[in-house]
Design a protein around this motif. Structure first.
Motif, short mmCIF file in Angstrom:
data_model
loop_
_atom_site.label_atom_id
_atom_site.label_comp_id
_atom_site.label_asym_id
_atom_site.label_seq_id
_atom_site.Cartn_x
_atom_site.Cartn_y
_atom_site.Cartn_z
N LEU A 1 48.02 77.72 71.03
CA LEU A 1 48.57 78.49 72.15
C LEU A 1 47.57 79.53 72.64
N GLN B 1 55.69 85.24 67.21
CA GLN B 1 56.56 84.18 66.71
C GLN B 1 58.02 84.46 67.04
N LEU C 1 58.64 83.57 70.66
CA LEU C 1 58.73 82.13 70.89
C LEU C 1 60.08 81.58 70.44
N LEU D 1 61.25 78.26 72.35
CA LEU D 1 60.02 77.48 72.33
C LEU D 1 59.64 77.02 70.91
N TYR D 2 60.36 77.51 69.93
CA TYR D 2 60.16 77.08 68.54
C TYR D 2 61.54 76.88 67.93
N TYR E 1 56.86 73.83 67.31
CA TYR E 1 56.81 74.18 68.73
C TYR E 1 57.16 72.94 69.56
N ALA F 1 56.92 74.87 74.98
CA ALA F 1 55.98 75.90 74.49
C ALA F 1 54.55 75.53 74.84
#
Length: 490
Positions: free
Chosen positions: A159, A187, A190, A195-196, A207, A211
Protein backbone atom coordinates in the motif's frame (compact mmCIF):
# COMPACT_ATOMS: atom_id res chain seq x y z
CA UNK A 1 -52.17 -9.77 -19.98
CA UNK A 2 -54.78 -7.22 -21.08
CA UNK A 3 -55.47 -6.44 -24.74
CA UNK A 4 -54.34 -2.81 -24.22
CA UNK A 5 -50.98 -3.95 -22.89
CA UNK A 6 -50.58 -6.39 -25.77
CA UNK A 7 -51.45 -3.70 -28.32
CA UNK A 8 -48.92 -1.29 -26.84
CA UNK A 9 -46.22 -3.98 -27.09
CA UNK A 10 -47.16 -4.63 -30.71
CA UNK A 11 -46.89 -0.90 -31.43
CA UNK A 12 -43.49 -0.47 -29.77
CA UNK A 13 -42.11 -3.66 -31.32
CA UNK A 14 -39.34 -5.99 -30.26
CA UNK A 15 -37.05 -4.73 -27.50
CA UNK A 16 -34.60 -6.14 -25.01
CA UNK A 17 -37.62 -7.47 -23.09
CA UNK A 18 -40.09 -8.32 -25.89
CA UNK A 19 -39.72 -10.99 -28.60
CA UNK A 20 -42.14 -12.02 -31.39
CA UNK A 21 -42.08 -15.49 -32.99
CA UNK A 22 -44.21 -16.58 -35.95
CA UNK A 23 -44.21 -20.32 -35.09
CA UNK A 24 -46.01 -21.20 -38.34
CA UNK A 25 -44.73 -24.79 -38.30
CA UNK A 26 -44.57 -25.31 -34.56
CA UNK A 27 -42.07 -24.18 -31.95
CA UNK A 28 -38.57 -23.75 -33.42
CA UNK A 29 -35.21 -23.71 -31.63
CA UNK A 30 -35.03 -19.90 -31.66
CA UNK A 31 -38.00 -19.75 -29.24
CA UNK A 32 -35.99 -21.56 -26.58
CA UNK A 33 -32.94 -19.44 -27.34
CA UNK A 34 -35.03 -16.36 -26.54
CA UNK A 35 -36.29 -17.94 -23.32
CA UNK A 36 -32.68 -18.65 -22.31
CA UNK A 37 -31.54 -15.11 -23.12
CA UNK A 38 -34.44 -13.57 -21.16
CA UNK A 39 -33.56 -15.72 -18.14
CA UNK A 40 -29.93 -14.61 -18.33
CA UNK A 41 -30.72 -10.92 -18.77
CA UNK A 42 -33.64 -8.96 -17.27
CA UNK A 43 -36.56 -11.23 -18.15
CA UNK A 44 -39.12 -10.50 -20.85
CA UNK A 45 -42.30 -11.40 -22.71
CA UNK A 46 -42.40 -13.90 -25.58
CA UNK A 47 -45.30 -14.01 -28.05
CA UNK A 48 -45.80 -16.96 -30.42
CA UNK A 49 -48.01 -16.23 -33.42
CA UNK A 50 -46.64 -12.75 -34.15
CA UNK A 51 -44.40 -11.65 -37.04
CA UNK A 52 -41.14 -9.77 -36.35
CA UNK A 53 -42.79 -6.50 -37.42
CA UNK A 54 -45.63 -6.93 -34.90
CA UNK A 55 -48.24 -8.33 -37.30
CA UNK A 56 -50.43 -10.87 -35.52
CA UNK A 57 -50.90 -14.00 -37.68
CA UNK A 58 -51.79 -16.38 -34.87
CA UNK A 59 -51.22 -20.11 -34.52
CA UNK A 60 -53.69 -22.92 -35.33
CA UNK A 61 -56.12 -23.03 -32.42
CA UNK A 62 -56.19 -26.83 -32.45
CA UNK A 63 -52.38 -26.98 -32.17
CA UNK A 64 -52.12 -24.55 -29.23
CA UNK A 65 -52.56 -27.16 -26.48
CA UNK A 66 -49.90 -29.47 -27.96
CA UNK A 67 -47.49 -26.55 -28.48
CA UNK A 68 -47.81 -25.52 -24.84
CA UNK A 69 -47.33 -29.13 -23.73
CA UNK A 70 -44.18 -29.50 -25.85
CA UNK A 71 -42.86 -26.12 -24.66
CA UNK A 72 -43.17 -27.10 -20.99
CA UNK A 73 -41.61 -30.50 -21.73
CA UNK A 74 -38.51 -28.94 -23.32
CA UNK A 75 -37.80 -26.30 -20.64
CA UNK A 76 -38.18 -28.93 -17.90
CA UNK A 77 -35.81 -31.41 -19.58
CA UNK A 78 -32.35 -31.27 -17.88
CA UNK A 79 -30.72 -32.69 -21.02
CA UNK A 80 -31.85 -29.60 -22.96
CA UNK A 81 -32.25 -26.78 -20.44
CA UNK A 82 -29.78 -26.32 -17.59
CA UNK A 83 -30.91 -25.55 -14.96
CA UNK A 84 -34.50 -26.50 -15.75
CA UNK A 85 -37.40 -24.18 -15.02
CA UNK A 86 -41.17 -23.95 -15.02
CA UNK A 87 -43.08 -21.32 -16.95
CA UNK A 88 -46.82 -20.94 -17.41
CA UNK A 89 -47.84 -19.97 -20.99
CA UNK A 90 -51.22 -18.30 -21.53
CA UNK A 91 -53.46 -18.11 -24.58
CA UNK A 92 -54.51 -14.71 -25.94
CA UNK A 93 -57.29 -14.12 -28.45
CA UNK A 94 -56.58 -11.05 -30.56
CA UNK A 95 -59.02 -10.15 -33.35
CA UNK A 96 -59.77 -13.82 -33.96
CA UNK A 97 -56.11 -14.93 -33.82
CA UNK A 98 -54.71 -17.23 -31.13
CA UNK A 99 -51.40 -16.12 -29.60
CA UNK A 100 -49.31 -17.90 -26.96
CA UNK A 101 -47.81 -15.52 -24.41
CA UNK A 102 -44.99 -16.55 -22.08
CA UNK A 103 -43.71 -14.22 -19.38
CA UNK A 104 -40.09 -15.09 -18.54
CA UNK A 105 -38.82 -13.65 -15.22
CA UNK A 106 -35.13 -12.89 -14.71
CA UNK A 107 -33.34 -15.80 -13.09
CA UNK A 108 -30.83 -15.83 -10.26
CA UNK A 109 -28.85 -18.46 -12.19
CA UNK A 110 -27.09 -18.63 -15.56
CA UNK A 111 -29.04 -20.90 -17.94
CA UNK A 112 -28.00 -22.77 -21.09
CA UNK A 113 -30.00 -24.28 -23.93
CA UNK A 114 -28.41 -27.35 -25.53
CA UNK A 115 -25.18 -26.53 -23.65
CA UNK A 116 -25.02 -23.01 -25.13
CA UNK A 117 -25.47 -19.86 -23.06
CA UNK A 118 -27.52 -17.06 -24.63
CA UNK A 119 -27.77 -13.40 -23.62
CA UNK A 120 -30.03 -10.56 -24.76
CA UNK A 121 -28.70 -7.49 -26.60
CA UNK A 122 -31.36 -5.02 -27.76
CA UNK A 123 -33.88 -7.25 -29.60
CA UNK A 124 -31.43 -10.04 -30.47
CA UNK A 125 -30.41 -13.30 -28.81
CA UNK A 126 -26.65 -13.82 -28.89
CA UNK A 127 -24.46 -16.80 -28.10
CA UNK A 128 -22.03 -16.24 -25.24
CA UNK A 129 -18.78 -18.14 -25.65
CA UNK A 130 -16.04 -15.89 -24.24
CA UNK A 131 -14.94 -16.85 -20.74
CA UNK A 132 -14.88 -13.21 -19.59
CA UNK A 133 -18.48 -12.68 -20.73
CA UNK A 134 -19.67 -15.81 -18.98
CA UNK A 135 -17.85 -14.79 -15.78
CA UNK A 136 -19.49 -11.36 -16.00
CA UNK A 137 -22.93 -13.00 -16.22
CA UNK A 138 -22.27 -15.09 -13.10
CA UNK A 139 -21.13 -11.97 -11.24
CA UNK A 140 -24.30 -10.12 -12.28
CA UNK A 141 -26.56 -13.04 -11.37
CA UNK A 142 -25.03 -13.82 -8.00
CA UNK A 143 -24.78 -10.16 -7.01
CA UNK A 144 -21.13 -10.63 -6.04
CA UNK A 145 -19.25 -7.52 -5.01
CA UNK A 146 -15.86 -8.27 -6.56
CA UNK A 147 -14.30 -5.38 -4.62
CA UNK A 148 -14.55 -7.61 -1.52
CA UNK A 149 -12.30 -10.34 -2.89
CA UNK A 150 -9.62 -11.09 -0.26
CA UNK A 151 -5.91 -11.22 -1.13
CA UNK A 152 -4.46 -13.09 1.87
CA UNK A 153 -0.83 -12.57 0.84
CA UNK A 154 -1.13 -8.80 0.37
CA UNK A 155 0.62 -6.81 3.09
CA UNK A 156 0.94 -3.24 4.30
CA UNK A 157 4.05 -2.95 2.12
CA UNK A 158 1.80 -3.22 -0.96
CA UNK A 159 0.00 0.00 0.00
CA UNK A 160 0.95 3.65 -0.48
CA UNK A 161 1.58 4.58 3.15
CA UNK A 162 2.29 8.19 2.13
CA UNK A 163 -1.42 8.60 1.27
CA UNK A 164 -2.69 7.88 4.79
CA UNK A 165 -2.00 11.36 6.32
CA UNK A 166 -3.76 12.93 3.35
CA UNK A 167 -6.92 10.80 3.51
CA UNK A 168 -7.14 11.40 7.27
CA UNK A 169 -7.07 15.12 6.68
CA UNK A 170 -9.62 14.85 3.87
CA UNK A 171 -11.99 12.93 6.16
CA UNK A 172 -11.53 15.51 8.93
CA UNK A 173 -12.15 18.42 6.55
CA UNK A 174 -15.26 16.80 5.10
CA UNK A 175 -16.63 16.02 8.58
CA UNK A 176 -16.22 19.66 9.57
CA UNK A 177 -13.36 19.39 12.06
CA UNK A 178 -13.28 15.93 13.65
CA UNK A 179 -13.36 12.34 12.41
CA UNK A 180 -12.55 8.96 14.06
CA UNK A 181 -9.85 8.23 11.46
CA UNK A 182 -7.83 11.09 12.92
CA UNK A 183 -6.87 9.07 16.01
CA UNK A 184 -6.62 5.60 14.40
CA UNK A 185 -3.42 3.95 13.27
CA UNK A 186 -3.17 2.78 9.65
CA UNK A 187 -4.43 -0.77 10.27
CA UNK A 188 -7.37 0.44 12.38
CA UNK A 189 -8.31 2.88 9.62
CA UNK A 190 -8.30 0.12 7.01
CA UNK A 191 -10.48 -2.11 9.18
CA UNK A 192 -12.86 0.77 9.90
CA UNK A 193 -13.18 1.51 6.16
CA UNK A 194 -13.95 -2.15 5.34
CA UNK A 195 -10.65 -2.56 3.46
CA UNK A 196 -9.38 -5.37 5.70
CA UNK A 197 -11.51 -8.22 6.92
CA UNK A 198 -12.50 -11.89 6.77
CA UNK A 199 -14.23 -13.74 3.95
CA UNK A 200 -17.00 -15.59 5.80
CA UNK A 201 -17.26 -18.20 3.03
CA UNK A 202 -13.58 -19.20 2.99
CA UNK A 203 -12.24 -17.94 6.32
CA UNK A 204 -9.46 -16.02 4.55
CA UNK A 205 -8.27 -12.80 6.21
CA UNK A 206 -6.53 -9.93 4.51
CA UNK A 207 -6.79 -6.81 2.39
CA UNK A 208 -9.49 -6.83 -0.25
CA UNK A 209 -9.53 -5.59 -3.84
CA UNK A 210 -11.05 -2.27 -2.74
CA UNK A 211 -8.02 -1.61 -0.49
CA UNK A 212 -5.55 -2.33 -3.30
CA UNK A 213 -7.44 -0.16 -5.79
CA UNK A 214 -7.84 2.77 -3.40
CA UNK A 215 -4.39 2.75 -1.80
CA UNK A 216 -2.25 0.16 -3.59
CA UNK A 217 1.05 0.74 -5.32
CA UNK A 218 0.82 0.93 -9.11
CA UNK A 219 2.59 -2.40 -9.70
CA UNK A 220 0.31 -4.15 -7.21
CA UNK A 221 -2.81 -2.79 -8.94
CA UNK A 222 -1.53 -3.96 -12.33
CA UNK A 223 -0.95 -7.40 -10.79
CA UNK A 224 -4.51 -7.87 -9.52
CA UNK A 225 -6.24 -5.95 -12.38
CA UNK A 226 -4.03 -6.16 -15.50
CA UNK A 227 -6.59 -4.36 -17.70
CA UNK A 228 -7.23 -1.53 -15.24
CA UNK A 229 -6.90 1.95 -16.75
CA UNK A 230 -8.88 5.10 -17.47
CA UNK A 231 -8.31 6.60 -20.91
CA UNK A 232 -8.81 10.39 -20.94
CA UNK A 233 -9.06 11.94 -24.41
CA UNK A 234 -9.82 15.29 -26.04
CA UNK A 235 -11.29 15.05 -29.55
CA UNK A 236 -12.26 18.53 -30.65
CA UNK A 237 -10.14 19.05 -33.76
CA UNK A 238 -8.78 15.60 -34.54
CA UNK A 239 -11.92 13.53 -34.09
CA UNK A 240 -10.41 10.34 -35.51
CA UNK A 241 -7.51 10.26 -33.04
CA UNK A 242 -7.15 12.90 -30.32
CA UNK A 243 -5.85 16.38 -29.49
CA UNK A 244 -4.67 15.39 -26.04
CA UNK A 245 -4.54 12.12 -24.14
CA UNK A 246 -3.70 10.81 -20.69
CA UNK A 247 -3.86 7.15 -19.66
CA UNK A 248 -4.38 6.85 -15.90
CA UNK A 249 -3.29 3.62 -14.23
CA UNK A 250 -2.68 4.61 -10.62
CA UNK A 251 -4.69 4.23 -7.39
CA UNK A 252 -8.22 5.64 -7.23
CA UNK A 253 -7.24 8.52 -4.93
CA UNK A 254 -4.67 9.93 -7.35
CA UNK A 255 -6.66 8.85 -10.42
CA UNK A 256 -9.39 11.23 -9.29
CA UNK A 257 -6.84 14.07 -9.02
CA UNK A 258 -5.33 13.41 -12.44
CA UNK A 259 -8.69 13.18 -14.20
CA UNK A 260 -9.98 16.34 -12.50
CA UNK A 261 -6.84 18.19 -13.62
CA UNK A 262 -7.42 16.91 -17.16
CA UNK A 263 -10.98 18.29 -17.04
CA UNK A 264 -9.82 21.67 -15.71
CA UNK A 265 -7.25 21.87 -18.50
CA UNK A 266 -9.75 21.32 -21.31
CA UNK A 267 -13.14 22.63 -20.10
CA UNK A 268 -14.17 26.29 -19.67
CA UNK A 269 -15.19 27.42 -16.18
CA UNK A 270 -18.29 29.52 -16.84
CA UNK A 271 -19.47 32.20 -14.44
CA UNK A 272 -22.30 31.07 -12.16
CA UNK A 273 -23.70 32.29 -8.84
CA UNK A 274 -25.75 30.17 -6.47
CA UNK A 275 -27.02 31.69 -3.22
CA UNK A 276 -24.68 34.69 -3.73
CA UNK A 277 -21.66 32.37 -3.97
CA UNK A 278 -19.73 31.67 -7.11
CA UNK A 279 -19.43 27.95 -7.80
CA UNK A 280 -17.59 26.09 -10.53
CA UNK A 281 -20.04 24.34 -12.83
CA UNK A 282 -17.12 22.70 -14.60
CA UNK A 283 -15.77 21.19 -11.38
CA UNK A 284 -19.20 19.97 -10.25
CA UNK A 285 -19.92 18.22 -13.55
CA UNK A 286 -16.43 16.75 -13.83
CA UNK A 287 -16.48 15.61 -10.19
CA UNK A 288 -19.73 13.71 -10.58
CA UNK A 289 -18.69 12.04 -13.84
CA UNK A 290 -15.19 11.12 -12.63
CA UNK A 291 -16.25 9.87 -9.20
CA UNK A 292 -18.88 7.69 -10.87
CA UNK A 293 -16.45 6.14 -13.32
CA UNK A 294 -14.04 5.35 -10.48
CA UNK A 295 -16.56 4.17 -7.86
CA UNK A 296 -19.11 2.17 -9.81
CA UNK A 297 -17.21 0.33 -12.54
CA UNK A 298 -16.70 -3.43 -12.66
CA UNK A 299 -12.93 -3.71 -12.19
CA UNK A 300 -12.71 -7.37 -13.20
CA UNK A 301 -13.77 -6.49 -16.76
CA UNK A 302 -11.18 -5.94 -19.50
CA UNK A 303 -13.27 -3.05 -20.90
CA UNK A 304 -11.20 0.13 -20.58
CA UNK A 305 -12.93 3.04 -18.87
CA UNK A 306 -13.01 6.29 -20.85
CA UNK A 307 -13.41 10.00 -20.19
CA UNK A 308 -13.74 11.80 -23.53
CA UNK A 309 -14.18 15.52 -24.23
CA UNK A 310 -15.49 16.50 -27.67
CA UNK A 311 -16.68 19.81 -29.10
CA UNK A 312 -20.37 19.23 -28.43
CA UNK A 313 -20.28 16.78 -25.49
CA UNK A 314 -18.19 14.99 -22.90
CA UNK A 315 -18.89 11.43 -21.84
CA UNK A 316 -17.68 8.55 -19.72
CA UNK A 317 -17.90 4.82 -20.35
CA UNK A 318 -17.14 2.00 -17.95
CA UNK A 319 -17.81 -1.70 -17.52
CA UNK A 320 -20.88 -2.22 -15.38
CA UNK A 321 -22.81 -4.88 -13.50
CA UNK A 322 -26.17 -3.86 -14.88
CA UNK A 323 -29.40 -4.32 -12.94
CA UNK A 324 -31.52 -3.08 -15.88
CA UNK A 325 -31.09 -1.68 -19.37
CA UNK A 326 -32.16 1.71 -20.69
CA UNK A 327 -31.97 5.38 -19.84
CA UNK A 328 -31.96 6.72 -16.28
CA UNK A 329 -33.70 9.96 -15.31
CA UNK A 330 -34.36 11.56 -11.91
CA UNK A 331 -37.93 10.23 -12.16
CA UNK A 332 -37.08 6.54 -12.70
CA UNK A 333 -33.84 6.53 -10.67
CA UNK A 334 -33.44 3.47 -8.43
CA UNK A 335 -29.85 3.65 -7.12
CA UNK A 336 -28.05 0.35 -6.59
CA UNK A 337 -24.49 0.16 -5.22
CA UNK A 338 -21.93 -1.46 -7.52
CA UNK A 339 -18.91 -1.14 -5.19
CA UNK A 340 -20.31 -0.09 -1.79
CA UNK A 341 -16.95 -0.19 0.03
CA UNK A 342 -15.23 2.10 -2.48
CA UNK A 343 -18.28 4.37 -2.65
CA UNK A 344 -18.37 4.69 1.16
CA UNK A 345 -14.66 5.57 1.19
CA UNK A 346 -15.20 8.27 -1.44
CA UNK A 347 -18.09 9.74 0.56
CA UNK A 348 -15.99 9.78 3.73
CA UNK A 349 -13.22 11.83 2.10
CA UNK A 350 -15.69 14.17 0.38
CA UNK A 351 -15.37 12.99 -3.20
CA UNK A 352 -18.93 11.75 -3.51
CA UNK A 353 -22.31 12.28 -1.90
CA UNK A 354 -25.14 9.90 -1.10
CA UNK A 355 -26.13 7.28 -3.67
CA UNK A 356 -28.18 8.80 -6.50
CA UNK A 357 -27.09 12.40 -5.90
CA UNK A 358 -24.79 12.32 -8.94
CA UNK A 359 -27.72 11.88 -11.33
CA UNK A 360 -29.64 14.76 -9.76
CA UNK A 361 -26.61 17.06 -9.66
CA UNK A 362 -25.74 16.41 -13.29
CA UNK A 363 -29.31 17.07 -14.41
CA UNK A 364 -29.41 20.27 -12.36
CA UNK A 365 -26.06 21.80 -13.26
CA UNK A 366 -25.79 20.58 -16.85
CA UNK A 367 -28.72 22.85 -17.70
CA UNK A 368 -26.82 25.83 -16.31
CA UNK A 369 -23.59 24.84 -18.09
CA UNK A 370 -24.89 24.01 -21.57
CA UNK A 371 -28.64 24.58 -21.48
CA UNK A 372 -29.27 20.87 -22.06
CA UNK A 373 -29.91 17.70 -20.08
CA UNK A 374 -27.38 14.89 -19.65
CA UNK A 375 -28.06 11.25 -20.55
CA UNK A 376 -27.45 8.20 -18.39
CA UNK A 377 -27.48 4.85 -20.19
CA UNK A 378 -27.50 1.69 -18.07
CA UNK A 379 -26.22 -1.57 -19.52
CA UNK A 380 -23.15 -3.78 -19.49
CA UNK A 381 -21.36 -0.55 -20.40
CA UNK A 382 -22.56 2.42 -18.34
CA UNK A 383 -22.49 5.78 -20.15
CA UNK A 384 -22.89 9.35 -18.95
CA UNK A 385 -23.19 11.98 -21.69
CA UNK A 386 -23.10 15.69 -20.79
CA UNK A 387 -23.73 18.15 -23.67
CA UNK A 388 -21.25 21.00 -24.20
CA UNK A 389 -21.89 24.41 -25.74
CA UNK A 390 -19.10 26.97 -25.40
CA UNK A 391 -21.37 29.79 -26.58
CA UNK A 392 -24.06 29.12 -23.97
CA UNK A 393 -24.04 31.24 -20.80
CA UNK A 394 -26.38 31.31 -17.82
CA UNK A 395 -25.54 34.19 -15.46
CA UNK A 396 -27.41 33.55 -12.24
CA UNK A 397 -26.67 36.91 -10.54
CA UNK A 398 -27.78 38.31 -7.18
CA UNK A 399 -26.95 41.34 -5.04
CA UNK A 400 -26.00 44.62 -6.73
CA UNK A 401 -25.83 43.13 -10.20
CA UNK A 402 -29.56 42.38 -10.35
CA UNK A 403 -30.91 44.39 -13.28
CA UNK A 404 -30.65 41.65 -15.86
CA UNK A 405 -31.56 39.02 -13.32
CA UNK A 406 -34.66 40.92 -12.22
CA UNK A 407 -35.73 41.32 -15.82
CA UNK A 408 -35.17 37.61 -16.37
CA UNK A 409 -37.22 36.76 -13.27
CA UNK A 410 -40.07 39.03 -14.43
CA UNK A 411 -40.03 37.46 -17.87
CA UNK A 412 -39.96 33.99 -16.32
CA UNK A 413 -42.97 34.81 -14.11
CA UNK A 414 -44.91 36.13 -17.08
CA UNK A 415 -44.05 33.07 -19.14
CA UNK A 416 -45.02 30.79 -16.24
CA UNK A 417 -48.44 32.47 -15.94
CA UNK A 418 -49.04 32.20 -19.68
CA UNK A 419 -47.95 28.56 -19.68
CA UNK A 420 -50.15 27.75 -16.69
CA UNK A 421 -53.18 29.16 -18.49
CA UNK A 422 -52.32 27.15 -21.58
CA UNK A 423 -52.01 24.04 -19.39
CA UNK A 424 -55.63 24.37 -18.34
CA UNK A 425 -56.76 24.32 -21.99
CA UNK A 426 -55.02 21.11 -23.03
CA UNK A 427 -56.85 18.79 -25.40
CA UNK A 428 -57.17 15.12 -24.50
CA UNK A 429 -54.55 14.19 -27.09
CA UNK A 430 -52.10 16.82 -25.83
CA UNK A 431 -52.53 15.66 -22.25
CA UNK A 432 -51.93 12.03 -23.24
CA UNK A 433 -48.76 13.02 -25.12
CA UNK A 434 -47.46 14.92 -22.09
CA UNK A 435 -48.23 12.01 -19.77
CA UNK A 436 -46.23 9.66 -22.00
CA UNK A 437 -43.34 12.12 -22.21
CA UNK A 438 -43.36 12.55 -18.44
CA UNK A 439 -42.88 8.78 -18.06
CA UNK A 440 -40.15 8.68 -20.73
CA UNK A 441 -38.53 12.01 -21.77
CA UNK A 442 -36.61 10.17 -24.53
CA UNK A 443 -39.71 8.72 -26.25
CA UNK A 444 -39.74 9.07 -30.04
CA UNK A 445 -42.50 10.59 -32.14
CA UNK A 446 -43.09 7.19 -33.75
CA UNK A 447 -43.62 5.59 -30.33
CA UNK A 448 -45.93 8.45 -29.34
CA UNK A 449 -47.95 7.87 -32.51
CA UNK A 450 -48.37 4.19 -31.67
CA UNK A 451 -49.38 4.80 -28.06
CA UNK A 452 -51.74 7.72 -28.76
CA UNK A 453 -53.31 6.25 -31.88
CA UNK A 454 -52.36 9.05 -34.29
CA UNK A 455 -50.18 9.17 -37.37
CA UNK A 456 -46.65 10.52 -37.01
CA UNK A 457 -47.77 13.68 -38.84
CA UNK A 458 -50.57 14.05 -36.30
CA UNK A 459 -48.08 13.78 -33.44
CA UNK A 460 -45.84 16.36 -35.09
CA UNK A 461 -48.75 18.79 -35.36
CA UNK A 462 -49.73 18.26 -31.71
CA UNK A 463 -46.13 18.77 -30.55
CA UNK A 464 -45.90 21.94 -32.64
CA UNK A 465 -48.97 23.26 -30.81
CA UNK A 466 -47.50 22.36 -27.41
CA UNK A 467 -44.26 24.15 -28.32
CA UNK A 468 -46.13 27.26 -29.46
CA UNK A 469 -47.91 27.36 -26.08
CA UNK A 470 -44.55 27.20 -24.27
CA UNK A 471 -45.49 23.88 -22.66
CA UNK A 472 -42.94 21.63 -24.37
CA UNK A 473 -39.39 22.06 -25.64
CA UNK A 474 -36.80 19.76 -27.15
CA UNK A 475 -33.33 19.54 -25.60
CA UNK A 476 -30.52 18.17 -27.74
CA UNK A 477 -30.65 16.61 -31.20
CA UNK A 478 -33.73 15.05 -32.78
CA UNK A 479 -32.13 11.61 -32.45
CA UNK A 480 -30.45 11.74 -29.05
CA UNK A 481 -32.23 14.59 -27.29
CA UNK A 482 -35.06 14.58 -24.77
CA UNK A 483 -38.36 16.39 -24.16
CA UNK A 484 -38.81 18.95 -21.38
CA UNK A 485 -42.27 19.78 -19.98
CA UNK A 486 -42.81 23.23 -18.45
CA UNK A 487 -46.09 22.65 -16.62
CA UNK A 488 -47.16 20.30 -13.87
CA UNK A 489 -49.05 17.29 -15.18
CA UNK A 490 -51.70 16.21 -12.67
Amino acid sequence: MTSDTFESMLTIGETVAVEFKRCGNGIEHDVYESVCSFLNRFGGDLFMGVEDDGTVVGIPEKAAADMIKNFISVISNPAVFTPTLYLSPELLNYHGHTVIHVHVPPSAEVHSYKKTIYDRANEADIKVTATAQIASMYIRKQNIFTEKKIYPYASMEDLRLDLFPRIRQMAVNHAGGRHPWETMNDQELLISAGLYGTDIATGEKGYNLAALLLLGKDEVIMNVCPAYETDALVRRINADRYDDREIVRTNLIESFDQLMEFARKHLPDKFFLEDENRISLRNILAREMISNILMHREFTSAYAAKFIIKKDQMYTENANRASLEGFITPDNLEPSPKNPVIASFFRTIGRADRLGSGVRNLFKYSRFYSGQDPKFQEGDVFRIIVPLNEEYSFDHQLGTETDNHTTAKTTAKTTAKTTAKAGKKLTGTERKILELIKKNPFITQADLAGCVGLSVDGIRHAIKQLKSKGILTRKGSSRYGSWQIHIKIE
